[in-house]
Design an enzyme around this catalytic site. Sequence first.
Site, short mmCIF file in Angstrom:
data_model
loop_
_atom_site.label_atom_id
_atom_site.label_comp_id
_atom_site.label_asym_id
_atom_site.label_seq_id
_atom_site.Cartn_x
_atom_site.Cartn_y
_atom_site.Cartn_z
N HIS A 137 0.63 -1.15 -0.07
CA HIS A 137 0.13 0.05 -0.07
C HIS A 137 0.89 1.38 0.02
CE1 HIS A 137 -2.86 -2.96 1.95
NE2 HIS A 137 -3.59 -2.51 1.15
N GLN A 144 -18.39 -5.83 -1.04
CA GLN A 144 -17.69 -6.87 -1.77
C GLN A 144 -17.36 -8.25 -1.15
OE1 GLN A 144 -14.23 -3.84 -1.86
NE2 GLN A 144 -13.06 -5.60 -2.12
#
Length: 279
Positions: free
Chosen positions: A43, A68
């Site tokens: 990230h 999701q």
Amino acid sequence: MTDPANPVIARTAAELRAAVAGWRRAGDRIGLVPTMGALHQGHLELAAALRKAGAARVLFSIFVNPAQFGPKEDFSRYPRREAEDLAKLASIGADLAYLPTVDEIYPEGFAFSIVPSGPIVADLEAAVRPGHFAGVATVVAKLLIQAAPDLAAFGEKDYQQLLLVRRLVRDLDLPCEILGVPTVRDRDGLALSSRNAYLGEAQLAVARRLNRIMAEIAADPALLAAGPDRLRDAGFDAVDYLVLRDAETLAEPAPGRPRRLIAAVRLGATRLLDNMAVP
Ligand code: PAF
């Protein structure tokens, strides 16, 4: 000026917009890293890529998106590490962390969803996780509308997701450049993932074989057919898919087109994804 010890924290879209509006007035280009938290070096590399591409301000969203996850998936046990994540963001001088609640993203009576279709979502993750990409597309569209970044970065590790997001901004005319960033790996080649936190030592040793077996197949695609057996022999419990595809469309590979080897495997209750370019 960035204060490395203190990313602004926004918990509502209004707070996010207010911060971004000030930076935009100052002429700063805005970059967004959408995440579900449990941040790792992968990230942080997305932020570095945004800065390299000209973002003066780097924002992170941290939101474990219920839409999701399927009913039997790991939504409730997905790692949530707000304090550690904020410390990591401070250490890289991120400008803002957007930490919305579920109600902020999906207010009472929320009635819309972006449902992708077409070859990019014909199979692979879309087949194994029905509804997953509608959840991803909807939340990514919302985050891009809320933050209105000039650029947003996504890791190549979730390769099908990256292609989906590129198509999303194109098809919905969202004025944001999408940056795909190469997968960050540990020193044994294991792709960094928040879900690696689920793995014990013995499972990690097996997980590290995924990248090696795939690298051999990428070097000699004649080995592809035997790949699933090799992965099971290496200790993986199941191979959801191991395929060679067109790198831009995910269609069957055609001569002269870029190719990508893409895999999803299971180790106990954990799914691991990886992919690599095939010369
Ligand atoms: O890749 C992820 O972490 C998520 O799918 C994303 C893009 C942040 C959307 O929730």
